[in-house]
Design a protein around this motif. Structure first.
Motif, PDB file in Angstrom:
ATOM      1  N   GLU A   1     -15.380   8.265  34.156  1.00 28.15           N
ATOM      2  CA  GLU A   1     -14.642   9.556  34.656  1.00 28.15           C
ATOM      3  C   GLU A   1     -13.653   9.200  34.757  1.00 28.15           C
ATOM      4  O   GLU A   1     -13.237   8.231  35.649  1.00 28.15           O
ATOM      5  CB  GLU A   1     -15.886  10.293  35.809  1.00 28.15           C
ATOM      6  CG  GLU A   1     -14.908  11.954  36.557  1.00 28.15           C
ATOM      7  CD  GLU A   1     -15.077  12.744  37.533  1.00 28.15           C
ATOM      8  OE1 GLU A   1     -15.810  12.979  37.157  1.00 28.15           O
ATOM      9  OE2 GLU A   1     -14.775  12.021  38.521  1.00 28.15           O
TER      10      GLU A   1
ATOM     11  N   ARG B   1     -10.444  13.647  32.669  1.00 28.80           N
ATOM     12  CA  ARG B   1     -11.609  13.167  31.291  1.00 28.80           C
ATOM     13  C   ARG B   1     -12.985  12.473  31.663  1.00 28.80           C
ATOM     14  O   ARG B   1     -12.943  11.604  32.667  1.00 28.80           O
ATOM     15  CB  ARG B   1     -10.491  13.116  30.364  1.00 28.80           C
ATOM     16  CG  ARG B   1      -9.922  11.793  30.627  1.00 28.80           C
ATOM     17  CD  ARG B   1      -8.902  11.197  29.500  1.00 28.80           C
ATOM     18  NE  ARG B   1      -8.569  10.589  29.416  1.00 28.80           N
ATOM     19  CZ  ARG B   1      -8.722   9.571  28.418  1.00 28.80           C
ATOM     20  NH1 ARG B   1      -9.218   9.225  26.643  1.00 28.80           N
ATOM     21  NH2 ARG B   1      -8.915   7.958  28.680  1.00 28.80           N
ATOM     22  N   GLU B   2     -13.241  12.632  30.263  1.00 28.38           N
ATOM     23  CA  GLU B   2     -14.762  11.935  30.141  1.00 28.38           C
ATOM     24  C   GLU B   2     -14.500  10.821  29.041  1.00 28.38           C
ATOM     25  O   GLU B   2     -14.456  11.195  28.153  1.00 28.38           O
ATOM     26  CB  GLU B   2     -16.345  12.296  30.628  1.00 28.38           C
ATOM     27  CG  GLU B   2     -16.598  13.046  31.911  1.00 28.38           C
ATOM     28  CD  GLU B   2     -17.587  13.302  31.575  1.00 28.38           C
ATOM     29  OE1 GLU B   2     -18.311  14.562  32.337  1.00 28.38           O
ATOM     30  OE2 GLU B   2     -19.491  12.833  31.078  1.00 28.38           O
TER      31      GLU B   2
ATOM     32  N   GLU C   1      -4.025   5.580  34.473  1.00 25.72           N
ATOM     33  CA  GLU C   1      -5.763   6.862  34.349  1.00 25.72           C
ATOM     34  C   GLU C   1      -5.951   5.786  35.447  1.00 25.72           C
ATOM     35  O   GLU C   1      -6.086   4.436  35.168  1.00 25.72           O
ATOM     36  CB  GLU C   1      -5.943   6.862  32.904  1.00 25.72           C
ATOM     37  CG  GLU C   1      -4.917   8.142  32.264  1.00 25.72           C
ATOM     38  CD  GLU C   1      -6.068   8.008  31.008  1.00 25.72           C
ATOM     39  OE1 GLU C   1      -6.168   9.559  31.006  1.00 25.72           O
ATOM     40  OE2 GLU C   1      -5.874   7.425  30.242  1.00 25.72           O
TER      41      GLU C   1
END
Lengths: 176, 329
Positions: free
Chosen positions: B177, B185-186, B210
């Protein structure tokens, strides 16, 4: 690119005392202890997390002080080799190292002892090690194989391992 | 070491915003690899965004006996978690086989996945390395490469990924994740690590800023058996020269499901999908295991000093499968 401050003022609890320090962010916990607080018991061996000579307890858990940035330890409780004895009495692990000659030159010894103190605590809490036949087993017996595995992050270039294992074994309540 | 700024946000959005705002910012977890690389001059961040104050340290059982590992859970805490030990023992085995007690107490789950190769030329800034400096060349190709890759490498880089944990996670079909500025998002762990190709400096499918927030591990069938095995040059406290994570389920004397991941063989955990496909539905036997391993290793490109890895990994795969399925060799 934004300009960033490159030093900060932090406070640490070191061996029960609050110590306030203004440090360049590059300062490791090991250098803060040795160079700024004059606690030279923790040793700098490799300075890359490979030898364990700098091992201290952070919030009661063992860690390599050479890889911790001091600024990131704000407010934490740090115990060094200087903080293990109480009221003039050596910690049982310190006494066991003396009784079993668990050292030759002694340079790795503060790290060995701090690490061993944590090993006893980890075993008491049922933490498994890589030599466990079954990692789900919470009944940990610190035999020689377990001690060797759990202490593998502490190198002794004199090769005093046989007596180190004996010392840790006695401190763990086993037969020396 | 170069000077740097330091921030310790307590809010995920703030941490992400700080890092997006500075192209040379890096997240700091346990720092057991990053701080070392900064000492070596390999990493020169302008700002460290310390994420250890974020609420991402939980290890918890989720619906259907699945597992969620917060990205900031320490390696020790994952390895000793009762649910992990009971239902995902290969994760504990992998973590406990890595590093030392001191390092495991500090290193985080997310940092473990993002740790860099221990290739000696990558960590020595006086040597050419395409991963560190694209276009510089690769000193390992003709140099000291006895523990370098035999699978999926390229003429530009032959470094291996050092994580044990990631190999076990690959065999468990784990997902990540990830928090970006836009949202969560995954992705599959196996898609997270990029192929080497001609861009060995591009290692993972993350944009700058991220943040990995969790590792999601789907439930393992109750009948499955699993194991992580590691071969190294000394008994403890060393990186793998070969490792294997296996999850296998046998139903009615046939292999119902098998997942095999190999460590120290490639730039990323290597899922042995050819071997898995060959074994699906077959009757367990030492011969079929060896044939499947050979099929996988047809892709191997051993170098001058690491050809020993081909029979080593083959034997470790066969031995692990025999042990887990109760077949004698």
């Amino acid at each position: 690119m934004a300009a960033h401050l490159v030093a900060s003022t932090i406070s640490l609890r070191v061996n029960g005392q609050t110590r306030s320090l203004t440090l360049d962010h590059r300062t490791t916990l090991l250098d803060a202890l040795r160079e700024h607080l004059d606690l030279t018991g923790s040793k700098k061996g490799c300075d890359h997390g490979q030898c364990g000579a700098c091992t201290v307890l952070v919030e009661g858990r063992r860690a390599n002080a050479c890889l911790l940035l001091a600024v990131a330890q704000q407010g934490r409780e740090i115990t060094t080799i200087e903080g293990l004895a109480s009221d003039g009495e050596l910690h049982p692990v310190q006494q066991a190292f003396i009784d079993h000659d668990g050292l030759q030159c002694g340079y790795c010894t503060p790290g060995q002892i701090c690490s061993a103190v944590a090993v006893l605590d980890e075993a008491a809490r049922g933490w498994p090690s890589a030599v466990a036949a079954d990692v789900a087993d919470t009944d940990v017996r610190l035999d020689a194989a377990e001690i060797r595995e759990r202490m593998s992050g502490n190198l002794c270039r004199c090769g005093a391992y046989v007596n180190i294992v004996a010392a840790v074994s006695e401190a763990a309540g086993g037969r020396a | 070491m170069r000077e740097f700024g330091y921030a310790r946000p307590t809010d995920i959005a703030e941490a992400v915003a700080l890092t997006y705002a500075d192209a040379h910012a890096r997240y700091l977890g346990g720092g057991t690899n990053l701080v070392d690389l900064m000492k070596l001059g390999v990493e020169t961040p302008s700002l460290l965004v310390d994420v250890t104050g974020l609420p991402l340290g939980q290890v918890e059982e989720t619906a259907g006996s699945s597992l969620r590992i917060g990205a900031l859970a320490r390696n020790s805490d994952i390895a000793v978690d009762p649910f992990v030990r009971g239902r995902f023992p290969l994760l504990s085995e992998a973590l406990l086989s890595g590093a030392s007690g001191q390092l495991r107490n500090v290193a985080t789950a997310g940092g473990n996945l993002l740790q860099r190769t221990r290739c000696a030329y990558f960590t020595d800034v006086s040597k050419p390395c395409n991963k560190r400096e694209p276009g510089a060349g690769c000193a390992a190709l003709d140099g000291e490469h006895h523990n370098h890759a035999i699978l999926g490498a390229s003429e530009h880089c032959i470094a291996t990924h050092p994580s044990d944990f990631a190999v076990a996670l690959a065999a468990l079909d784990a997902r990540l994740e990830v928090q970006s500025e836009e949202g969560l998002r995954e992705m599959a762990l196996t898609d997270f690590y990029l192929p080497v190709g001609d861009s060995p400096h591009e290692e993972v499918a993350l944009e700058h800023g991220e943040l990995i927030t969790a590792i999601l591990v789907p439930a393992v069938p109750a009948a499955a058996r699993s194991r992580y095995r590691k071969v190294r040059e000394r008994a403890s406290y060393a990186f793998a020269i070969c490792s294997v994570a296996v999850v296998v389920t046998v139903v009615d004397d046939a292999i119902h499901d098998v997942r095999i991941a190999l460590g120290a063989m490639a730039s990323r955990p290597w899922r042995a999908r050819r071997a898995e496909a060959a074994l699906a539905g077959s009757t367990p036997s030492a011969g079929s295991f060896a044939a499947a391993a050979e099929l996988e290793l047809e892709q191997a490109s051993p170098l001058r000093d690491n050809a020993y890895k081909v029979p080593l990994v083959r034997e470790l795969v066969v031995d692990s499968l025999c042990e887990l399925t109760g077949v004698s060799r």
